[in-house]
Motif scaffolding. Structure first.
Motif, PDB file in Angstrom:
ATOM      1  N   UNK A  93       0.840  -1.205   0.000  1.00  0.00           N
ATOM      2  CA  UNK A  93       0.000   0.000   0.000  1.00  0.00           C
ATOM      3  C   UNK A  93       0.872   1.250   0.000  1.00  0.00           C
ATOM      4  N   UNK A  94       0.248   2.377  -0.298  1.00  0.00           N
ATOM      5  CA  UNK A  94       0.987   3.637  -0.364  1.00  0.00           C
ATOM      6  C   UNK A  94       0.676   4.518   0.840  1.00  0.00           C
ATOM      7  N   UNK A  95       1.709   5.239   1.265  1.00  0.00           N
ATOM      8  CA  UNK A  95       1.539   6.188   2.362  1.00  0.00           C
ATOM      9  C   UNK A  95       1.989   7.545   1.871  1.00  0.00           C
ATOM     10  N   UNK A  96       1.145   8.531   2.051  1.00  0.00           N
ATOM     11  CA  UNK A  96       1.551   9.890   1.706  1.00  0.00           C
ATOM     12  C   UNK A  96       2.183  10.499   2.951  1.00  0.00           C
ATOM     13  N   UNK A  97       3.438  10.908   2.850  1.00  0.00           N
ATOM     14  CA  UNK A  97       4.142  11.313   4.075  1.00  0.00           C
ATOM     15  C   UNK A  97       3.589  12.615   4.647  1.00  0.00           C
ATOM     16  N   UNK A  98       2.941  13.403   3.794  1.00  0.00           N
ATOM     17  CA  UNK A  98       2.343  14.642   4.303  1.00  0.00           C
ATOM     18  C   UNK A  98       1.193  14.340   5.276  1.00  0.00           C
ATOM     19  N   UNK A  99       0.504  13.205   5.075  1.00  0.00           N
ATOM     20  CA  UNK A  99      -0.596  12.824   5.971  1.00  0.00           C
ATOM     21  C   UNK A  99      -0.116  12.654   7.408  1.00  0.00           C
ATOM     22  N   UNK A 100       1.156  12.352   7.567  1.00  0.00           N
ATOM     23  CA  UNK A 100       1.678  12.076   8.897  1.00  0.00           C
ATOM     24  C   UNK A 100       2.629  13.184   9.379  1.00  0.00           C
ATOM     25  N   UNK A 101       2.487  14.320   8.758  1.00  0.00           N
ATOM     26  CA  UNK A 101       3.245  15.520   9.164  1.00  0.00           C
ATOM     27  C   UNK A 101       4.745  15.279   9.200  1.00  0.00           C
ATOM     28  N   UNK A 102       5.242  14.516   8.232  1.00  0.00           N
ATOM     29  CA  UNK A 102       6.688  14.333   8.113  1.00  0.00           C
ATOM     30  C   UNK A 102       7.170  15.392   7.141  1.00  0.00           C
ATOM     31  N   UNK A 103       7.980  16.301   7.657  1.00  0.00           N
ATOM     32  CA  UNK A 103       8.358  17.453   6.843  1.00  0.00           C
ATOM     33  C   UNK A 103       9.660  17.216   6.089  1.00  0.00           C
ATOM     34  N   UNK A 104       9.674  17.671   4.864  1.00  0.00           N
ATOM     35  CA  UNK A 104      10.882  17.602   4.048  1.00  0.00           C
ATOM     36  C   UNK A 104      11.343  19.030   3.802  1.00  0.00           C
ATOM     37  N   UNK A 105      12.594  19.339   4.166  1.00  0.00           N
ATOM     38  CA  UNK A 105      13.061  20.702   3.926  1.00  0.00           C
ATOM     39  C   UNK A 105      13.152  20.977   2.425  1.00  0.00           C
ATOM     40  N   UNK A 106      12.936  22.220   2.037  1.00  0.00           N
ATOM     41  CA  UNK A 106      12.889  22.536   0.605  1.00  0.00           C
ATOM     42  C   UNK A 106      14.194  22.198  -0.112  1.00  0.00           C
ATOM     43  N   UNK A 107      15.313  22.221   0.632  1.00  0.00           N
ATOM     44  CA  UNK A 107      16.607  21.945   0.007  1.00  0.00           C
ATOM     45  C   UNK A 107      16.723  20.510  -0.500  1.00  0.00           C
TER      46      UNK A 107
END
Lengths: 306, 181
Positions: free
Chosen positions: B146-160
């Protein structure tokens, strides 16, 4: 009948509990046998000047370029006509460190200062754990040799150009943001100078020099932090030498991690980048503007699976 | 208590004893994979545990985050330190129920799904996960992708590093469960 009812009630309550806590039961089991090593006490293997207890990971190569510009203050040779030290370079060092195991690394580096070539090794004796083990202990050793020829031939013999450095680093990570370490150290130089100071006293520098380093890091965000370190030198020679121009190296910097790289932007009075150089030979003082802007860049390459 | 009551108690107890049978994980394998322009990220975990309660289809799974193993050690450290914050959020969990009525006593293969709460990085999300359930020789095998959208779990990716990491992560899960002693 009352007894019967209470037993019935008990059975139901136990059973309801069991249903709700299926997950809790699993989590407890999973946490109970977990006493993990505390990781990422530091972002990289060095702070401003001193080493940290961080190791290069197994089969990884840490390529580092470090640079210290010249002194900023006018009194220490800086000022506007050297663009506050940016026209000069006090020291430049290129180094490679390789992780042989998760706990053992070796390295080689070359500095501009004294043209020093250093061979080093670092071993993690103890790793801080979530429970029971409060600190990480790492041993660090380096041997340095300078190919620099001395005009008065004292250093012609290669043994006389060698120095050895031994350090024990004791660190603790206090929560996610703050880490601190202590670093008792010993430096041995095969040959030291005999000098006559302006007061007419003949003094000889110590072959073996003891010092105590202390370092800390505070994370502002997950990727940006403040780092600082200080080395106190125990030396009778340095206390008695009348010009009193030996100072303890102190450095402060900003640490930025971008995934594969770690950048340090630093300010320090340390003369060089390697302990064999900066512990015995730091003659610049913060108070007199002997502050050098500098940077450390670390890039890690994973050469094989760790 | 007289003997009549005792019999009554035993009768009442019987369903709990016979049907509250627990199945527990004997082995597990979880992999996540994300494809991104610069580099694919892949990690494996063999330390997940799970339980399944046959009488009411209830299940729970616990995945210790630190047990994910990456090819690159530094990636593993950053995964734990800056993305998952595994010092604080030690486990990812799922608790819920298998949606289909399944005859646990009979060998067979079922297309099944589980609905419940997925807990990752301290965030709860209601999910339904599809998969395959196989019963054979008294063991139960769960397989799912299955797929997990990491934004759903408030996992932040820095813009860099945004181009380094995919927004959606594909998770593969296999688990073998056997009766709990």
């Amino acid at each position: 009948m009352r007894v019967f009812l209470s037993i019935l009630l008990l059975i139901f309550s136990v059973n309801l509990n069991a249903q709700d806590d299926l997950l809790d039961m699993l989590e407890e089991e999973s946490d109970a046998d977990n006493n993990e090593e505390v990781f990422a006490t530091w972002k990289t293997m060095k702070l401003v000047n001193i080493h940290s207890t961080e190791m290069v990971k197994k089969n990884a190569l840490d390529f580092r370029v470090a640079h210290r510009f010249g002194n900023m203050g006018v009194e220490s040779g800086g000022g506007p006509h050297s663009f506050y030290g940016l026209d000069n370079s006090a020291d430049i060092r290129i180094s490679f460190d390789y992780g042989i195991t998760e706990r053992w690394q070796i390295g080689i580096g070359r500095s501009k200062y004294n043209e020093l070539i250093d061979f080093s090794t670092k071993y993690k004796i103890l790793a801080q754990k979530e429970k029971k083990v409060p600190v990480t202990i790492v041993a660090y050793g380096a041997a340095g040799i300078t190919p620099e020829k001395d005009p008065d031939t004292r250093y012609d013999d290669w043994q006389n150009r060698m120095s050895y450095f031994l350090q024990v680093l004791i660190a603790r990570k206090f929560g996610q943001r703050f880490s601190m370490e202590l670093a008792p150290s010993m430096l041995h130089r095969n040959m030291v100078t005999k000098v006559v100071d302006p007061d007419g006293n003949t003094l000889t520098d110590e072959n073996t020099n003891y010092s105590l380093g202390v370092g800390a890091r505070f994370m502002i965000t997950k990727r940006v932090g403040i780092i600082a370190d200080y080395v106190y030198t125990f030396s009778e020679f340095r206390e008695n030498y009348s010009p009193r121009n030996f100072y303890d190296p102190f450095g402060v910097g900003v640490e930025i991690e971008t995934g594969g790289h770690v950048f340090h932007l630093t300010l320090t009075n340390a003369s060089g980048l390697v302990e064999n150089n900066y512990i015995p030979e730091t003659n610049d003082s913060w108070a007199k503007g002997g502050i050098k802007l500098g940077f450390n860049i670390s890039r890690v390459f994973q050469l094989a699976k760790h | 208590m007289n003997s009549k009551n005792l019999v009554l108690v035993l009768i009442l107890l019987a369903p709990f004893i016979s049907f509250s049978q627990l199945y527990k994980s004997e082995s597990s394998y979880i992999k996540f994979f994300s494809e991104a322009p610069l580099e694919n990220i892949e990690a494996e975990n063999k330390k997940a545990t799970g339980v399944l309660k046959l009488d009411n289809n209830q299940m729970a799974i616990v995945i210790p985050i630190k047990a994910f193993e990456f090819e690159k050690a530094l990636m593993q450290e950053h995964f734990n330190e800056t993305y998952m914050e595994s010092d604080v959020y030690k486990n990812a969990t799922f608790k819920g129920f298998i949606d289909q009525k399944i005859n646990w006593k009979k060998d067979g293969e079922y297309d099944a799904s589980a609905t419940g709460t997925m807990h990752i990085h301290g965030v709860d999300q209601k999910v339904t996960i599809k998969g395959k359930l196989t019963i054979k020789d008294g063991k139960i095998k769960l397989e799912s992708k299955f797929n997990i959208s990491i934004a759903d779990y408030k996992i932040k990716i820095p813009s860099a590093v945004v181009t380094n990491i995919a927004e959606v992560v594909e998770v593969t899960m296999n688990m073998m469960l056997g009766p709990k002693q």
